[in-house]
Design a protein around this motif. Structure first.
Motif, PDB file in Angstrom:
ATOM      1  N   SER A  10       0.666  -1.269  -0.036  1.00  0.00           N
ATOM      2  CA  SER A  10       0.170   0.038  -0.069  1.00  0.00           C
ATOM      3  C   SER A  10       1.093   1.328  -0.060  1.00  0.00           C
ATOM      4  CB  SER A  10      -0.921   0.043   1.236  1.00  0.00           C
ATOM      5  OG  SER A  10      -0.279   0.026   2.309  1.00  0.00           O
ATOM      6  N   GLN A  11       2.017   1.193   0.571  1.00  0.00           N
ATOM      7  CA  GLN A  11       2.759   2.661   0.608  1.00  0.00           C
ATOM      8  C   GLN A  11       4.066   2.374   0.096  1.00  0.00           C
ATOM      9  OE1 GLN A  11       1.999   5.458   2.323  1.00  0.00           O
ATOM     10  NE2 GLN A  11      -0.211   4.236   2.337  1.00  0.00           N
ATOM     11  N   ALA A  12       4.966   1.450   0.412  1.00  0.00           N
ATOM     12  CA  ALA A  12       6.221   1.114  -0.006  1.00  0.00           C
ATOM     13  C   ALA A  12       6.555  -0.377  -0.209  1.00  0.00           C
ATOM     14  CB  ALA A  12       7.343   1.575   0.980  1.00  0.00           C
ATOM     15  N   LEU A  13       6.916  -0.343  -1.485  1.00  0.00           N
ATOM     16  CA  LEU A  13       7.716  -1.830  -1.873  1.00  0.00           C
ATOM     17  C   LEU A  13       9.035  -1.861  -1.670  1.00  0.00           C
ATOM     18  CD1 LEU A  13       6.864  -4.517  -3.495  1.00  0.00           C
ATOM     19  CD2 LEU A  13       7.603  -3.446  -5.592  1.00  0.00           C
ATOM     20  N   PHE A  14       9.250  -2.952  -0.827  1.00  0.00           N
ATOM     21  CA  PHE A  14      10.879  -3.104  -0.389  1.00  0.00           C
ATOM     22  C   PHE A  14      11.376  -4.075  -1.338  1.00  0.00           C
ATOM     23  CE2 PHE A  14       8.527  -1.778   3.432  1.00  0.00           C
ATOM     24  CZ  PHE A  14       9.181  -0.747   3.721  1.00  0.00           C
ATOM     25  N   VAL A  15      12.704  -3.655  -1.656  1.00  0.00           N
ATOM     26  CA  VAL A  15      13.467  -4.502  -2.725  1.00  0.00           C
ATOM     27  C   VAL A  15      14.807  -5.016  -1.947  1.00  0.00           C
ATOM     28  CG1 VAL A  15      14.740  -4.297  -4.998  1.00  0.00           C
ATOM     29  CG2 VAL A  15      12.631  -3.045  -4.513  1.00  0.00           C
ATOM     30  N   GLU A  16      15.144  -6.174  -2.252  1.00  0.00           N
ATOM     31  CA  GLU A  16      16.488  -6.619  -1.670  1.00  0.00           C
ATOM     32  C   GLU A  16      17.150  -7.265  -3.056  1.00  0.00           C
ATOM     33  OE1 GLU A  16      16.885  -8.991   1.606  1.00  0.00           O
ATOM     34  OE2 GLU A  16      15.281  -7.798   2.734  1.00  0.00           O
ATOM     35  N   ASN A  17      18.051  -6.482  -3.701  1.00  0.00           N
ATOM     36  CA  ASN A  17      18.757  -6.752  -4.846  1.00  0.00           C
ATOM     37  C   ASN A  17      20.145  -7.629  -4.387  1.00  0.00           C
ATOM     38  OD1 ASN A  17      20.151  -7.045  -7.298  1.00  0.00           O
ATOM     39  ND2 ASN A  17      20.329  -4.626  -7.748  1.00  0.00           N
ATOM     40  N   LYS A  44      19.715  -3.213  -0.340  1.00  0.00           N
ATOM     41  CA  LYS A  44      18.050  -2.975  -0.010  1.00  0.00           C
ATOM     42  C   LYS A  44      17.814  -1.543  -0.267  1.00  0.00           C
ATOM     43  CE  LYS A  44      18.349  -6.205   3.810  1.00  0.00           C
ATOM     44  NZ  LYS A  44      17.931  -6.380   5.425  1.00  0.00           N
ATOM     45  N   GLY A  45      16.499  -1.454  -0.938  1.00  0.00           N
ATOM     46  CA  GLY A  45      15.867  -0.268  -1.130  1.00  0.00           C
ATOM     47  C   GLY A  45      14.447  -0.138  -1.246  1.00  0.00           C
ATOM     48  N   GLU A  46      13.856   0.939  -1.190  1.00  0.00           N
ATOM     49  CA  GLU A  46      12.469   1.246  -1.081  1.00  0.00           C
ATOM     50  C   GLU A  46      11.933   1.908  -2.255  1.00  0.00           C
ATOM     51  OE1 GLU A  46       9.941   3.767   2.333  1.00  0.00           O
ATOM     52  OE2 GLU A  46      11.668   2.760   2.944  1.00  0.00           O
ATOM     53  N   TRP A  47      10.661   1.535  -2.677  1.00  0.00           N
ATOM     54  CA  TRP A  47      10.175   2.010  -3.701  1.00  0.00           C
ATOM     55  C   TRP A  47       8.425   2.665  -3.439  1.00  0.00           C
ATOM     56  CZ3 TRP A  47       9.083  -0.627  -8.973  1.00  0.00           C
ATOM     57  CH2 TRP A  47       8.915   0.091 -10.061  1.00  0.00           C
ATOM     58  N   ASP A  48       8.399   3.905  -3.214  1.00  0.00           N
ATOM     59  CA  ASP A  48       7.069   4.484  -3.088  1.00  0.00           C
ATOM     60  C   ASP A  48       6.147   4.368  -4.166  1.00  0.00           C
ATOM     61  OD1 ASP A  48       4.896   5.938  -1.845  1.00  0.00           O
ATOM     62  OD2 ASP A  48       6.082   7.918  -2.129  1.00  0.00           O
ATOM     63  N   VAL A  49       4.983   3.467  -3.710  1.00  0.00           N
ATOM     64  CA  VAL A  49       3.754   3.299  -4.503  1.00  0.00           C
ATOM     65  C   VAL A  49       2.749   3.912  -4.272  1.00  0.00           C
ATOM     66  CG1 VAL A  49       5.128   1.112  -5.663  1.00  0.00           C
ATOM     67  CG2 VAL A  49       3.533   1.186  -3.676  1.00  0.00           C
ATOM     68  N   SER A  50       2.815   4.616  -3.002  1.00  0.00           N
ATOM     69  CA  SER A  50       1.492   5.392  -2.442  1.00  0.00           C
ATOM     70  C   SER A  50       0.548   6.072  -3.348  1.00  0.00           C
ATOM     71  CB  SER A  50       1.804   6.060  -1.139  1.00  0.00           C
ATOM     72  OG  SER A  50       2.611   7.061  -1.627  1.00  0.00           O
ATOM     73  N   SER A  51       1.336   6.598  -4.473  1.00  0.00           N
ATOM     74  CA  SER A  51       0.595   7.596  -5.217  1.00  0.00           C
ATOM     75  C   SER A  51      -0.398   6.911  -6.425  1.00  0.00           C
ATOM     76  CB  SER A  51       1.579   8.498  -6.187  1.00  0.00           C
ATOM     77  OG  SER A  51       2.391   7.744  -7.106  1.00  0.00           O
ATOM     78  N   LEU A  52      -0.227   5.432  -6.545  1.00  0.00           N
ATOM     79  CA  LEU A  52      -0.812   4.520  -7.613  1.00  0.00           C
ATOM     80  C   LEU A  52      -2.077   4.234  -7.130  1.00  0.00           C
ATOM     81  CD1 LEU A  52       2.014   2.083  -8.703  1.00  0.00           C
ATOM     82  CD2 LEU A  52       1.229   4.444  -9.573  1.00  0.00           C
ATOM     83  N   VAL A  53      -3.098   3.997  -8.173  1.00  0.00           N
ATOM     84  CA  VAL A  53      -4.314   3.782  -8.027  1.00  0.00           C
ATOM     85  C   VAL A  53      -4.419   2.236  -7.482  1.00  0.00           C
ATOM     86  CG1 VAL A  53      -6.743   3.582  -8.994  1.00  0.00           C
ATOM     87  CG2 VAL A  53      -5.182   5.286  -9.708  1.00  0.00           C
TER      88      VAL A  53
END
Length: 72
Positions: A10-17, A44-53
């Motif tokens: 819902s807010q942030a997708l966490f990524v472990e590359n 590790k990173g974080e991707w903000d997806v909170s603005s998406l429908v």
């Protein structure tokens, strides 16, 4: 060598590359339109997806379908 969580998100997708290179991430809606893109360096990173429908999305990594995501 790549992990993303949580799913659904819902807010942030966490990524472990765990690869030895930066990876290109692209998120597509159900109509095939690219709605977000970014690059993740190893680690590790974080991707903000909170603005998406809310809805279903396809996550591609370096042009290959990696995962289906549900954003709520």
């Amino acid at each position: 060598d790549l992990e993303t969580y949580p799913n659904p998100v819902s807010q942030a997708l966490f990524v472990e590359n765990h690869e030895n290179q930066a990876l290109k991430f692209e998120l597509y809606d159900l109509l095939g339109r690219k709605v977000l893109s970014c690059r993740f360096s190893p680690g590790k990173g974080e991707w903000d997806v909170s603005s998406l429908v809310p809805g279903g999305y396809s996550l591609k990594v370096n042009g290959w379908l990696f995962q289906r995501l549900l954003i709520n």
